[in-house]
Design a protein around this motif. Structure first.
Motif, mmCIF file in Angstrom:
data_model
loop_
_atom_site.group_PDB
_atom_site.id
_atom_site.type_symbol
_atom_site.label_atom_id
_atom_site.label_comp_id
_atom_site.label_asym_id
_atom_site.label_seq_id
_atom_site.Cartn_x
_atom_site.Cartn_y
_atom_site.Cartn_z
ATOM 1 N N GLU A 1 -4.359 9.175 -5.109
ATOM 2 C CA GLU A 1 -3.687 7.940 -5.544
ATOM 3 C C GLU A 1 -2.277 7.851 -4.966
ATOM 4 N N ALA A 2 -1.621 9.009 -4.777
ATOM 5 C CA ALA A 2 -0.260 9.051 -4.233
ATOM 6 C C ALA A 2 -0.224 8.897 -2.718
ATOM 7 N N GLY A 3 -1.404 8.765 -2.086
ATOM 8 C CA GLY A 3 -1.445 8.559 -0.644
ATOM 9 C C GLY A 3 -1.545 9.822 0.180
ATOM 10 N N ALA B 1 0.832 -1.197 0.000
ATOM 11 C CA ALA B 1 0.000 0.000 0.000
ATOM 12 C C ALA B 1 0.868 1.248 0.000
ATOM 13 N N THR B 2 0.373 2.307 -0.648
ATOM 14 C CA THR B 2 1.076 3.578 -0.650
ATOM 15 C C THR B 2 1.037 4.170 0.755
ATOM 16 N N PRO B 3 2.184 4.584 1.315
ATOM 17 C CA PRO B 3 2.155 5.147 2.669
ATOM 18 C C PRO B 3 1.394 6.467 2.700
ATOM 19 N N ALA B 4 0.689 6.713 3.811
ATOM 20 C CA ALA B 4 -0.070 7.954 3.963
ATOM 21 C C ALA B 4 0.877 9.132 4.116
ATOM 22 N N HIS C 1 2.081 22.112 2.796
ATOM 23 C CA HIS C 1 2.087 23.489 2.260
ATOM 24 C C HIS C 1 1.890 23.426 0.752
ATOM 25 N N CYS C 2 0.742 23.933 0.298
ATOM 26 C CA CYS C 2 0.480 23.967 -1.141
ATOM 27 C C CYS C 2 -0.332 25.199 -1.485
ATOM 28 N N HIS C 3 -0.355 25.512 -2.779
ATOM 29 C CA HIS C 3 -1.165 26.616 -3.304
ATOM 30 C C HIS C 3 -1.841 26.100 -4.578
ATOM 31 N N ILE C 4 -3.092 25.684 -4.471
ATOM 32 C CA ILE C 4 -3.792 25.225 -5.674
ATOM 33 C C ILE C 4 -4.885 26.199 -6.095
ATOM 34 N N VAL C 5 -4.918 27.358 -5.449
ATOM 35 C CA VAL C 5 -5.907 28.374 -5.798
ATOM 36 C C VAL C 5 -5.522 29.079 -7.101
ATOM 37 N N PHE C 6 -4.289 28.889 -7.547
ATOM 38 C CA PHE C 6 -3.794 29.605 -8.718
ATOM 39 C C PHE C 6 -4.463 29.128 -10.006
ATOM 40 N N ARG C 7 -4.461 30.010 -10.986
ATOM 41 C CA ARG C 7 -5.191 29.745 -12.226
ATOM 42 C C ARG C 7 -4.662 28.532 -12.990
ATOM 43 N N ASN C 8 -3.375 28.212 -12.802
ATOM 44 C CA ASN C 8 -2.852 27.086 -13.583
ATOM 45 C C ASN C 8 -3.365 25.737 -13.091
ATOM 46 N N PHE C 9 -4.282 25.733 -12.098
ATOM 47 C CA PHE C 9 -4.963 24.508 -11.687
ATOM 48 C C PHE C 9 -6.431 24.488 -12.117
ATOM 49 N N GLU C 10 -6.913 25.580 -12.731
ATOM 50 C CA GLU C 10 -8.342 25.679 -13.028
ATOM 51 C C GLU C 10 -8.822 24.593 -13.993
ATOM 52 N N GLU C 11 -7.976 24.243 -14.955
ATOM 53 C CA GLU C 11 -8.419 23.355 -16.034
ATOM 54 C C GLU C 11 -8.572 21.895 -15.598
ATOM 55 N N ASP C 12 -7.761 21.464 -14.625
ATOM 56 C CA ASP C 12 -7.697 20.018 -14.338
ATOM 57 C C ASP C 12 -7.653 19.700 -12.843
ATOM 58 N N LEU C 13 -8.317 20.525 -12.027
ATOM 59 C CA LEU C 13 -8.191 20.351 -10.579
ATOM 60 C C LEU C 13 -8.724 18.999 -10.110
ATOM 61 N N ASP C 14 -9.784 18.506 -10.727
ATOM 62 C CA ASP C 14 -10.299 17.194 -10.318
ATOM 63 C C ASP C 14 -9.279 16.089 -10.582
ATOM 64 N N GLU C 15 -8.564 16.177 -11.715
ATOM 65 C CA GLU C 15 -7.521 15.194 -12.017
ATOM 66 C C GLU C 15 -6.345 15.324 -11.050
ATOM 67 N N VAL C 16 -6.010 16.569 -10.711
ATOM 68 C CA VAL C 16 -4.947 16.806 -9.728
ATOM 69 C C VAL C 16 -5.314 16.160 -8.391
ATOM 70 N N ALA C 17 -6.567 16.320 -7.976
ATOM 71 C CA ALA C 17 -7.021 15.721 -6.716
ATOM 72 C C ALA C 17 -6.987 14.194 -6.782
ATOM 73 N N ALA C 18 -7.381 13.644 -7.920
ATOM 74 C CA ALA C 18 -7.341 12.187 -8.067
ATOM 75 C C ALA C 18 -5.907 11.679 -7.932
ATOM 76 N N ARG C 19 -4.966 12.446 -8.476
ATOM 77 C CA ARG C 19 -3.556 12.028 -8.396
ATOM 78 C C ARG C 19 -3.021 12.126 -6.982
ATOM 79 N N TRP C 20 -3.398 13.184 -6.235
ATOM 80 C CA TRP C 20 -2.862 13.247 -4.868
ATOM 81 C C TRP C 20 -3.451 12.140 -4.005
#
Length: 261
Positions: free
Chosen positions: A31-33, A2-5, A10-29
């Protein structure tokens, strides 16, 4: 296995360069634990959008504050705005990102004038602080030591650590945690590597500081919370420990400091 938790502290996802694919970004985090993440705030105008992200992603907590390179956003009512935002939402778990940055700006007096009331607010509300400190260890240590002598120094974390081991130990003596970002994966970041080896197991965190400072092998690209796994893996290499141990330690430390789920 299993992937360790992990916790991206510290992150900043409010920026515009996350607007297009934020759901995919969330799915990846996920999946990464990454089980929790702390969204840092750099100026009060961001707070409504960050709060909306916390509504969207239940694993998110956030801070409120003014970054040292955003002093132009400090107004007469800013302290009250931060106080009210922190008291209105129990998902606010820290004050910051605050601090000093003498790498890009030299306006130390102006930065201190914005830093000091935020440190006072953290003590008033019994919240930790997220400290940005770049080329400013000496004045930051001076300010925190003065406060410690007066009994009004908040607890907190030195985020995106890039100082020397000597500086790190001085902040540790003041009770602060040390957080490692993608810079710990950079081949020439020798002082940061030494700090990662030396920091006590109960006093360090991992973070992305995304969208900035993507770790090797994604350096130069947009960073995202899933990549905190690369940060943790490099810290584990440097400490000659299993990744699972580093994940366990940093997760426990972040939960203890910020009261994260």
């Amino acid at each position: 296995m299993a992937t360790p938790a992990l916790i991206d502290s510290h992150c900043h996802i409010v920026f515009r360069n996350f607007e297009e694919d934020l759901d995919e970004v969330a799915a990846r985090w996920r999946e990464a634990g990454v089980q929790s993440l702390l969204h840092a705030c750099v100026e009060p105008g961001e707070i409504p959008a960050i709060r909306a992200l916390a509504d969207q992603f239940p694993e998110m907590r956030y801070s409120v504050g003014v970054h040292p390179l955003d002093t132009e956003h400090w107004r007469e009512d800013t302290l009250e705005v931060l106080r009210q935002a922190a008291q209105a939402d129990d998902r606010v778990v820290a004050i910051g990102e605050l601090g000093l940055d003498l790498f890009r700006d030299k306006n130390l007096d102006e930065q201190l004038a914005v830093l000091r009331p935020q440190l006072d607010l953290a003590v008033e509300l019994d919240l930790p602080v997220i400290i940005h400190c770049r080329d400013a260890a000496d004045p930051m240590l001076k300010e925190l030591r003065r406060r410690q002598e007066q009994g009004c120094c908040p607890r907190g974390v030195m985020h995106c650590w890039g100082g020397t081991p000597e500086e790190m130990h001085q902040f540790l003596e003041l009770g602060f945690f040390i957080s490692f970002s993608g810079t710990v994966t950079f081949p020439k970041a020798t002082p940061t590597h030494d700090c990662a080896r030396q920091v006590p197991q109960d006093r360090f965190l991992v973070e992305t500081d995304c969208p900035f400072l993507a770790p090797v092998p994604r350096r130069g690209k947009r960073n995202e919370p899933a990549f905190v796994a690369s940060v943790a893996a490099r810290v584990a290499e440097l400490r000659e420990q299993p990744l699972e141990r580093v994940a366990e330690d940093t997760t426990a430390n972040a939960r203890r400091l910020f009261g994260l789920p």
